[in-house]
Design a protein around this motif. Sequence first.
Motif, PDB file in Angstrom:
ATOM      1  N   GLU A   6      48.117  41.254  44.252  1.00  0.00           N
ATOM      2  CA  GLU A   6      47.976  39.770  44.234  1.00  0.00           C
ATOM      3  C   GLU A   6      46.604  39.523  44.573  1.00  0.00           C
ATOM      4  O   GLU A   6      46.083  39.986  45.548  1.00  0.00           O
ATOM      5  N   ASP A   7      46.017  39.011  43.741  1.00  0.00           N
ATOM      6  CA  ASP A   7      44.817  38.231  43.817  1.00  0.00           C
ATOM      7  C   ASP A   7      43.662  39.453  44.239  1.00  0.00           C
ATOM      8  O   ASP A   7      42.811  38.972  45.256  1.00  0.00           O
ATOM      9  N   LEU A   8      43.739  40.634  43.702  1.00  0.00           N
ATOM     10  CA  LEU A   8      43.039  41.376  44.275  1.00  0.00           C
ATOM     11  C   LEU A   8      41.546  41.507  43.722  1.00  0.00           C
ATOM     12  O   LEU A   8      41.104  41.525  42.594  1.00  0.00           O
ATOM     13  N   SER A   9      40.554  41.814  44.926  1.00  0.00           N
ATOM     14  CA  SER A   9      39.215  41.824  44.568  1.00  0.00           C
ATOM     15  C   SER A   9      38.644  43.103  45.437  1.00  0.00           C
ATOM     16  O   SER A   9      39.103  43.310  46.518  1.00  0.00           O
ATOM     17  N   VAL A  10      37.763  43.993  44.691  1.00  0.00           N
ATOM     18  CA  VAL A  10      37.480  45.298  45.435  1.00  0.00           C
ATOM     19  C   VAL A  10      35.953  45.262  44.822  1.00  0.00           C
ATOM     20  O   VAL A  10      35.509  45.229  43.656  1.00  0.00           O
ATOM     21  N   ALA A  11      35.184  45.636  46.179  1.00  0.00           N
ATOM     22  CA  ALA A  11      33.811  45.749  45.897  1.00  0.00           C
ATOM     23  C   ALA A  11      33.433  47.342  45.991  1.00  0.00           C
ATOM     24  O   ALA A  11      34.235  48.145  46.601  1.00  0.00           O
ATOM     25  N   TYR A  12      32.623  47.778  45.039  1.00  0.00           N
ATOM     26  CA  TYR A  12      32.134  49.355  45.186  1.00  0.00           C
ATOM     27  C   TYR A  12      30.778  49.677  44.872  1.00  0.00           C
ATOM     28  O   TYR A  12      30.175  48.902  43.975  1.00  0.00           O
ATOM     29  N   ALA A  13      30.108  50.263  45.758  1.00  0.00           N
ATOM     30  CA  ALA A  13      28.539  50.529  45.551  1.00  0.00           C
ATOM     31  C   ALA A  13      27.901  49.215  45.628  1.00  0.00           C
ATOM     32  O   ALA A  13      27.000  48.980  44.859  1.00  0.00           O
TER      33      ALA A  13
END
Length: 271
Positions: A6-13
């Motif tokens: 659900e409404d997923l946001s992911v930050a990487y590096a």
Amino acid sequence: MRIDIEDLSVAYAGRTVVAGAHLVAAEGEITGLVGPNGSGKSTLLRTVYRHLTPTAGRVLLAGTDLRELSAVRSARHVAALPQERQSEFELTVHEVVAMGRTPYKRAFAGDDAADRDIVARALADVGMAAAAGRRFTALSGGERQRVLLARAFCQDPDVLVLDEPTNHLDIRHQVELLALLRAQRRTTLVSLHDLNAAASVCDRLHVLHAGAVIASGPPREVLIPALLAEVFGVRAAVVDHPLTGDPLIAFDHRAPAGTETPAPAEVPTGG
């Protein structure tokens, strides 16, 4: 068990890789993630097996936020075959696969007869029973892939999360692995580069592009020429597979989307 993202946001590096993704992996179905390199497939899967923490949104397992579960409880429900893998196990194949039983054991407990049966069955399922006594480091890439899949099966999970599971496998073992996934009928979330394999094995597809889910549905509804041109930059026709009836994507390998197909070279004739 069903997975809801659900409404997923992911930050990487330091950058946002997945932004506002919504998708469902229905119970007992194989749900595929497809998209070009860098579209966010692996990052999204890493949040499902808890390798990454989302910056926003949530992953629900049968309605429960995964972050509310302990690591052990989560491992009893979700097993993963990631792309990034340790390759220096100084263990036998049997020992590597038996690691899948860890969530069910007390600390330092050994294998019992039931564990050994589960390990043997998992190795047989992936065609590696004869290699049980070999060193993991002595295996080929494809053999390691099958051993690590057997380890995931040993967790007896409700949900399988597989990131490019057919990498390193020859065509026969690709076909066998995908058939095995169909036979398992576990809730499965899998990323695949091979769109024809995805069309054949998946009940539902989600297409990622630049970190967003831009299309979802059965393969026949999703894998259409316009989307293939927009997302993958290829010219393609979609026909029925002559053996299975599944959608079969015929790519134009002579020119990318938006260009004219080069005319065939003229064959000189004698005279």
